[in-house]
Write a protein that holds these residues in place. Structure first.
Motif, short mmCIF file in Angstrom:
data_model
loop_
_atom_site.label_atom_id
_atom_site.label_comp_id
_atom_site.label_asym_id
_atom_site.label_seq_id
_atom_site.Cartn_x
_atom_site.Cartn_y
_atom_site.Cartn_z
N CYS A 1 0.33 4.71 -2.53
CA CYS A 1 0.96 3.58 -1.82
C CYS A 1 -0.10 2.87 -0.98
CB CYS A 1 2.09 4.07 -0.91
SG CYS A 1 1.59 5.24 0.35
N ASN A 2 0.24 1.66 -0.54
CA ASN A 2 -0.67 0.93 0.34
C ASN A 2 -0.81 1.68 1.67
OD1 ASN A 2 -1.01 -1.00 -1.60
ND2 ASN A 2 0.50 -2.42 -0.72
N ALA A 3 -1.80 1.29 2.47
CA ALA A 3 -2.09 2.01 3.72
C ALA A 3 -0.95 1.84 4.73
CB ALA A 3 -3.39 1.50 4.31
N TYR A 4 -0.59 2.95 5.35
CA TYR A 4 0.43 2.95 6.41
C TYR A 4 -0.14 3.70 7.60
CZ TYR A 4 1.02 7.75 4.89
OH TYR A 4 0.77 9.06 4.58
N SER A 5 0.54 3.61 8.74
CA SER A 5 0.04 4.32 9.92
C SER A 5 0.86 5.58 10.20
CB SER A 5 0.08 3.42 11.15
OG SER A 5 -0.28 4.19 12.28
N PRO A 6 0.22 6.76 10.17
CA PRO A 6 0.94 7.99 10.54
C PRO A 6 1.49 7.92 11.97
CG PRO A 6 -1.19 8.53 9.56
CD PRO A 6 -1.18 7.05 9.79
N VAL A 7 0.81 7.13 12.82
CA VAL A 7 1.22 7.01 14.23
C VAL A 7 2.65 6.45 14.33
CG1 VAL A 7 0.66 5.90 16.44
CG2 VAL A 7 -1.19 6.62 14.90
N SER B 1 9.36 -0.13 5.92
CA SER B 1 8.32 -1.09 5.52
C SER B 1 7.39 -1.44 6.68
CB SER B 1 8.96 -2.35 4.95
OG SER B 1 9.84 -2.89 5.92
N ASP B 2 7.88 -1.27 7.92
CA ASP B 2 7.04 -1.61 9.08
C ASP B 2 5.89 -0.63 9.29
OD1 ASP B 2 8.65 -3.77 9.68
OD2 ASP B 2 9.97 -2.60 10.98
N MET B 3 5.94 0.53 8.62
CA MET B 3 4.84 1.50 8.78
C MET B 3 3.59 1.06 8.01
SD MET B 3 6.47 5.31 8.70
CE MET B 3 7.61 5.07 7.37
N PHE B 4 3.77 0.16 7.04
CA PHE B 4 2.61 -0.25 6.23
C PHE B 4 1.76 -1.25 6.99
CE2 PHE B 4 5.54 1.55 3.25
CZ PHE B 4 4.70 2.32 2.46
N MET B 5 0.44 -0.99 7.01
CA MET B 5 -0.48 -1.84 7.78
C MET B 5 -0.92 -3.05 6.97
SD MET B 5 -2.95 0.90 9.57
CE MET B 5 -3.43 1.76 8.08
N VAL B 6 -0.93 -2.90 5.65
CA VAL B 6 -1.40 -3.99 4.79
C VAL B 6 -0.51 -4.05 3.55
CG1 VAL B 6 -3.82 -3.79 5.52
CG2 VAL B 6 -3.03 -2.46 3.57
#
Ligand SMILES: Cc1cc2nc3c(=O)[nH]c(=O)nc-3n(C[C@H](O)[C@H](O)[C@H](O)COP(=O)(O)OP(=O)(O)OC[C@H]3O[C@@H](n4cnc5c(N)ncnc54)[C@H](O)[C@@H]3O)c2cc1C
Length: 431
Positions: free
Chosen positions: A48-54, A67-72
């Protein structure tokens, strides 16, 4: 470089980046910003595309959408001209032939290699196979999906470990009428972040919310019992749970460098350019072990901001623009049950022989500790009153002499503007 008669043609370099997260993305941005037009091959174990574990706990809390976890999005990889190899795991490296081996038995050639493979959550042993579906760590988006789904129905949740990840999940699900129990190996919560007095303030708040905390416990076994599990502790207690969340820390993903000459200890050893002992192999983020600029010791500093900064430095050096990482130390900002918590640099007394300045105001929930090496501020733990954290960070990062104002800094009553005017010392920041 190829030579045809007198014409010289510069061959584009191939940059292979293992890891599609904070460090990997920062390196990509830096490479292109420096004008490097080489080929970028980005390998990621996750498809998957990059997401933030934070952001995973915010998703579990229902505060943001998945979907808001994905950074790009796809556009990022197009704009930065990145070839994606997602759902592929790097399993080995041959530095002599400059090849990365992938799990589908293919090989990627590289001129520069960045290892930004991050870390994985440490799993719990002694879990019966049938019980595994009720047990989860929290590191990846897949873990977040599992916990988000399970917490909807769960009535009783047991947390193993009382670090930031466990407390952030508790924060996310508090008030949803669930019985929550924390099983802690040591005798305080947040033992990696703060001293026992600071931890006691947070502990009191957790207990006031009805959360049971069991200290000095080891988990002996987790077994499935019908639609639930039983967690057996070394005190012979049996805790019933619909979900067990394991927060026992992380370990760097080093598997691909084992059996190579790339040097590692807890993480891959890097210098301040993020270079390993091999000229064309770099490492950044949670997988890398660099110098803590406060202690001078080599250390894995597993924070988002450090991963971004190290990735950027690696990317610049891979592009041939020399850059060095400065001011590298531990730092964290979070809120636990409405108490703001900041730890910067050294924040636990056992970390060395330092002068400690404390300020405690129980009525207003304020607990502040500053750690000094002579007149130099080397660490801070701030609970409740954190509005000057940025200035304190600046003092720590720049090793400023704070001796004339140390008591005011401890209480949080220092007027930085006045000091600047009176001292004419423009090295001081304004609050
Ligand atoms: C719940 C939670 C809350 C957090 N909160 C904070 C916070 O408040 N503040 C803070 O500073 N930090 C926080 N962190 C830590 C932060 O997320 C990490 O420091 C950061 O993600 C590290 O980034 P990274 O790029 O080094 O690696 P990671 O984010 O771990 O990413 C690693 C990448 O490498 C890939 N990969 C791994 N192995 C392989 C392989 N063999 N082959 C190919 N690809 C591979 C993975 O798929 C992934 O793309 C939190 C973490 C969690 C889980």
């Amino acid at each position: 470089m190829f030579h045809f008669g007198i014409i010289t043609v510069r061959r584009h370099k191939i940059h292979v980046i293992i890891g599609n997260s904070a460090a990997g993305l920062s390196a990509i941005r830096a490479l292109r910003r420096m004008g490097d037009s080489g080929t970028i091959l980005l390998v990621s174990a996750e498809d998957c595309n990059a997401y933030s574990p934070v952001l995973t706990t915010y998703y579990i809390a229902g505060q943001i959408r998945r979907s808001d976890m994905f950074m790009v999005d796809d556009g990022f990889y197009k704009v930065f001209d990145v070839q994606r190899l997602f759902g592929r795991r790097a399993v080995g490296i041959d530095p002599e032939k400059r090849l990365v081996h992938l799990d589908n038995r293919s090989n990627l050639p590289y001129d520069n290699l960045l290892i930004a493979s991050g870390a994985s959550a440490i799993p719990l042993k002694n879990v019966d196979t049938d019980a595994l579906e009720f047990v989860s760590t929290l590191r990846t988006i897949r873990d977040a999906d599992k916990i988000e789904k399970a917490t909807e129905k769960a009535r009783e949740i047991v947390f193993i470990g009382a670090g930031l990840v466990s407390l952030q999940i508790i924060k996310a699900i508090l008030g949803k009428e669930k019985k929550l129990t924390l099983v802690v190996g040591s005798y305080q919560i947040l033992s990696q972040q703060m001293d026992s007095e600071g931890a006691a303030i947070i502990q009191e708040k957790l207990e006031a919310q009805g959360i049971s905390i069991l200290f000095g416990r080891r988990v002996e076994r987790i077994d499935r019992k019908g639609d639930r599990v039983h967690v057996l502790t070394n005190f012979n207690e049996v805790l019933t749970a619909d979900l067990v969340v394991v927060g026992k820390g992380v370990k760097p993903n080093l598997n691909m460098v084992e059996n190579t000459e790339i040097k590692m200890r807890d993480g891959i050893l890097v210098d301040d350019q993020m270079r390993t002992n091999l000229e064309d192999v770099f490492a950044s983020g949670d997988v890398a072990e660099g110098k803590n600029t406060i202690t001078g010791q080599m250390e894995v500093i597993a924070t988002w901001s450090n991963a971004c900064a190290q990735g950027e430095i690696a990317g610049m050096n891979m592009a041939g623009c020399p850059a060095k990482r400065k001011g590298q130390f531990r730092e964290n900002v979070t809120t636990i049950l409405e108490t703001s918590v900041v730890s910067i640099g050294l924040s636990r007394p056992e970390e060395g022989e330092f002068k400690v300045l404390s300020h405690v105001d129980v009525k207003h929930g304020v607990y502040r500790k500053l750690f000094l090496d002579g007149s130099i501020l080397v660490g801070a733990l701030l609970l409740g009153k954190i509005d000057d954290a940025g200035v304190i960070r600046h003092c720590i990062a720049n090793r400023l002499d704070v001796s004339p104002w140390q008591d005011e800094i401890a209480t949080g009553l220092l007027d930085f503007g006045n000091i600047l005017i009176n001292s004419n010392d423009y090295s001081w920041p304004i609050n």
